[in-house]
Design a protein around this motif. Sequence first.
Motif, PDB file in Angstrom:
ATOM      1  N   TYR A 298       3.684 -12.658  21.394  1.00 49.65           N
ATOM      2  CA  TYR A 298       4.614 -13.759  21.710  1.00 49.65           C
ATOM      3  C   TYR A 298       4.121 -14.518  22.946  1.00 49.65           C
ATOM      4  N   GLU A 299       3.693 -13.762  23.957  1.00 52.58           N
ATOM      5  CA  GLU A 299       3.267 -14.387  25.216  1.00 52.58           C
ATOM      6  C   GLU A 299       2.019 -15.245  25.023  1.00 52.58           C
TER       7      GLU A 299
ATOM      8  N   GLN B 117      13.858 -12.207  35.472  1.00 53.81           N
ATOM      9  CA  GLN B 117      15.257 -12.159  34.997  1.00 53.81           C
ATOM     10  C   GLN B 117      16.035 -11.074  35.730  1.00 53.81           C
TER      11      GLN B 117
ATOM     12  N   TRP C  12      -2.490 -19.780  32.097  1.00 45.66           N
ATOM     13  CA  TRP C  12      -2.078 -18.375  32.187  1.00 45.66           C
ATOM     14  C   TRP C  12      -2.481 -17.585  30.931  1.00 45.66           C
TER      15      TRP C  12
ATOM     16  N   LEU D 280      10.510  -9.580  35.005  1.00 46.74           N
ATOM     17  CA  LEU D 280      10.855  -9.495  36.428  1.00 46.74           C
ATOM     18  C   LEU D 280      11.599 -10.732  36.924  1.00 46.74           C
TER      19      LEU D 280
ATOM     20  N   TYR E  88       1.764  -8.498  34.019  1.00 45.07           N
ATOM     21  CA  TYR E  88       1.624  -9.900  34.440  1.00 45.07           C
ATOM     22  C   TYR E  88       1.498  -9.993  35.955  1.00 45.07           C
TER      23      TYR E  88
ATOM     24  N   SER F  54      15.152 -23.317  32.324  1.00 42.26           N
ATOM     25  CA  SER F  54      15.190 -24.093  31.075  1.00 42.26           C
ATOM     26  C   SER F  54      16.452 -24.926  30.958  1.00 42.26           C
TER      27      SER F  54
ATOM     28  N   ASP G 198      14.818 -10.636  26.380  1.00 39.95           N
ATOM     29  CA  ASP G 198      13.688 -11.328  27.021  1.00 39.95           C
ATOM     30  C   ASP G 198      13.587 -10.835  28.460  1.00 39.95           C
TER      31      ASP G 198
ATOM     32  N   GLY H 155       9.354  -5.119  27.387  1.00 41.43           N
ATOM     33  CA  GLY H 155       9.288  -6.448  28.017  1.00 41.43           C
ATOM     34  C   GLY H 155       9.027  -6.308  29.510  1.00 41.43           C
TER      35      GLY H 155
ATOM     36  N   SER I 103       5.818  -7.223  32.069  1.00 41.62           N
ATOM     37  CA  SER I 103       5.975  -8.027  33.268  1.00 41.62           C
ATOM     38  C   SER I 103       5.211  -7.400  34.447  1.00 41.62           C
TER      39      SER I 103
ATOM     40  N   TYR J   6       3.349 -18.367  23.815  1.00 47.64           N
ATOM     41  CA  TYR J   6       4.137 -19.012  24.880  1.00 47.64           C
ATOM     42  C   TYR J   6       3.202 -19.657  25.900  1.00 47.64           C
TER      43      TYR J   6
ATOM     44  N   GLU K 113      14.733 -14.702  23.788  1.00 46.51           N
ATOM     45  CA  GLU K 113      13.530 -15.542  23.903  1.00 46.51           C
ATOM     46  C   GLU K 113      13.829 -16.952  23.421  1.00 46.51           C
ATOM     47  N   PRO K 114      13.434 -17.967  24.228  1.00 46.36           N
ATOM     48  CA  PRO K 114      13.813 -19.340  23.880  1.00 46.36           C
ATOM     49  C   PRO K 114      13.316 -19.795  22.510  1.00 46.36           C
TER      50      PRO K 114
HETATM   51  O1  LIG Z   1      12.637 -16.990  31.554  1.00 45.34           O
HETATM   52  P1  LIG Z   1      12.633 -17.524  30.163  1.00 45.34           P
HETATM   53  O2  LIG Z   1      13.806 -17.059  29.353  1.00 45.34           O
HETATM   54  O3  LIG Z   1      12.459 -19.014  30.068  1.00 45.34           O
HETATM   55  O4  LIG Z   1      11.354 -16.784  29.455  1.00 45.34           O
HETATM   56  C1  LIG Z   1      10.185 -17.463  29.036  1.00 45.34           C
HETATM   57  O5  LIG Z   1       9.407 -17.801  30.163  1.00 45.34           O
HETATM   58  C2  LIG Z   1       8.873 -16.688  30.923  1.00 45.34           C
HETATM   59  C3  LIG Z   1       8.017 -17.271  32.048  1.00 45.34           C
HETATM   60  O6  LIG Z   1       8.810 -18.000  32.923  1.00 45.34           O
HETATM   61  C4  LIG Z   1       8.019 -15.793  30.031  1.00 45.34           C
HETATM   62  O7  LIG Z   1       7.623 -14.632  30.789  1.00 45.34           O
HETATM   63  C5  LIG Z   1       6.239 -14.365  30.891  1.00 45.34           C
HETATM   64  O8  LIG Z   1       5.793 -14.736  32.199  1.00 45.34           O
HETATM   65  C6  LIG Z   1       6.428 -13.991  33.260  1.00 45.34           C
HETATM   66  C7  LIG Z   1       5.787 -14.467  34.569  1.00 45.34           C
HETATM   67  O9  LIG Z   1       6.078 -15.824  34.783  1.00 45.34           O
HETATM   68  C8  LIG Z   1       6.214 -12.487  33.080  1.00 45.34           C
HETATM   69  O10 LIG Z   1       6.900 -11.769  34.115  1.00 45.34           O
HETATM   70  C9  LIG Z   1       6.734 -12.051  31.717  1.00 45.34           C
HETATM   71  O11 LIG Z   1       6.452 -10.672  31.515  1.00 45.34           O
HETATM   72  C10 LIG Z   1       6.046 -12.868  30.635  1.00 45.34           C
HETATM   73  O12 LIG Z   1       6.580 -12.545  29.348  1.00 45.34           O
HETATM   74  C11 LIG Z   1       8.863 -15.311  28.865  1.00 45.34           C
HETATM   75  O13 LIG Z   1       8.040 -14.522  28.016  1.00 45.34           O
HETATM   76  C12 LIG Z   1       9.394 -16.548  28.108  1.00 45.34           C
HETATM   77  O14 LIG Z   1      10.220 -16.124  27.043  1.00 45.34           O
END
Ligand SMILES: O=P(O)(O)O[C@H]1O[C@H](CO)[C@@H](O[C@H]2O[C@H](CO)[C@@H](O)[C@H](O)[C@H]2O)[C@H](O)[C@H]1O
Length: 470
Positions: free
Chosen positions: A442-443, A335, A454, A333, A378, A139, A330, A371, A375, A446, A351-352
């Motif tokens: 939230y997801e 991160q 997705w 995996l 996911y 981001s 947030d 969280g 993942s 998102y 979370e953004p």
């Molecule tokens: O990494 P960010 O801080 O930008 O987090 C945001 O984007 C994430 C996706 O890149 C998003 O994560 C969601 O997708 C992941 C797989 O791509 C998965 O592992 C996470 O569990 C799922 O929440 C995150 O929620 C969003 O805040």
Amino acid sequence: MEPVTELLAGWLPRQRWFAGKGRAIDEISIATATELRAADPALHHLVLAVRQGEDVDRYQLLLGMRGELPDRLRPGEIGRMSGPNGPWLYDAAHDPRATRDLLALMAQGGVVGPLRFHHAPGMAVETGLDGVVGTAEQSNTSVIFGDSYICKLFRRLSPGINPDLEVNLALTNLGCAHIPAVHGWIELEGSGGPGLADDEGATLALLSEFLRTGTDGWQLAITSVRDWFARSLPPGAEPDPGLAGGDFAAESERLGAATAAVHRDLASAFGVTRQPVAGMRAAAEGMHRQLAEVCREVPEIGPYAGAITAAFDAFAGLVGEPPFQRIHGDLHLGQAMRTDTGWVLLDFEGEPARSPGERRAVSHPLRDVAGMLRSFEYAARFLLADEEHTSAEGARELEMRAHAWAARNRAAFCRGYAAAGGADPAAHSVLVRAFELDKAVYEVRYEARNRPSWLHVPLRSLAHLGERTG
Ligand SMILES: O=P(O)(O)O[C@H]1O[C@H](CO)[C@@H](O[C@H]2O[C@H](CO)[C@@H](O)[C@H](O)[C@H]2O)[C@H](O)[C@H]1O
Ligand SMILES: Nc1ncnc2c1ncn2[C@@H]1O[C@H](COP(=O)(O)OP(=O)(O)O)[C@@H](O)[C@H]1O
């Protein structure tokens, strides 16, 4: 608009980090402009105020200016100013000459206009290294200096200290082994123009240790899932992902232990507060509020709303005073990086979509655990997207395999977390279930907003979470 801002209006929406895509830009103004180098190539630090309807967002830009733009700087090209000898404008994050200057200023502890450059106490900053813009999906924009440092330039600015700096610096000072050590940072002093709260300033950049041997947890996990999906099973055999070559469970367990260690250090650095019943109710209200908003925005979530509401009510009814503290906010995996010495957690910005206040608020550490549990779901499920191209029997088998992989790795993560001193997720099933459902809600939003293809991932797991009893 002036010529510079006109060029920027065309360029900004094409940037990955621009948060206002899909909405018209009504006005761009330059909130602060700081000259860092006058001669060609000139370098200016800009804070841009971008107005889109009622919203004004601030973005930072290192603006380079050159009479000629060499090919190696084309990735940063913004455009050419009008006039016979109009200079080229470009994003100087791509220019090693410009980013070397930032490194030198951090090493010196320099001050230029409202910009304050810092190096972390007791930490060296080696200068003269060439920076390359990282290619990771992110981001913000990160510049990697050799094998030594990674410098994250925060693009959209929020008032006050950025939690990524605040948390990483506090944990560096404690000697935490599970975060990249902070070497320096850059901040903007003062208001940065209307829109950033007065006197609070903003964090502009974070210089951290570069994890040279690190591999992304998401990549490792999906490699394991692919391996497991590709393995042939004897007819009638119980699906056991532990038998597949790329089993991930030992890593999940270590990741759980690393998460518990980070939580312990966060508690030492920022303290723990006991959350009274009223606080738990307020937290549950926030969950209900988000659910109501997402139901309006993404009607596909409707069939699960009843079960989700019941789980939030159970959370609100919890008695006792659970310990709340600063958390990652947030955790997933993507991160976490596995280095040759262990797991490291990244990006403590929260979370953004949350406000700066929400991102820095205390919560229960099991929210991070939830969280990460999401993942694992996911990683196990996102490959099922092509299910419509498979037979019903094939789809059932894949679903069974996905479930087995997620269950094995979730259990391993929780085991590692509890064994390393974290609260045992199994003993707090109401909390974990509510946090997981809240994250899944939230997801849904998102994914609907950012990656509609997705959306099926959180929706499908909501169907499963709705069924689960504890
Ligand atoms: O990494 P960010 O801080 O930008 O987090 C945001 O984007 C994430 C996706 O890149 C998003 O994560 C969601 O997708 C992941 C797989 O791509 C998965 O592992 C996470 O569990 C799922 O929440 C995150 O929620 C969003 O805040
Ligand atoms: N210290 C580090 N060492 C090596 N790579 C890193 C480091 N920090 C971040 N990265 C890489 O950069 C990516 C984006 O970092 P992140 O902090 O999540 O940025 P953003 O907040 O802009 O999304 C990570 O997924 C990882 O691949």
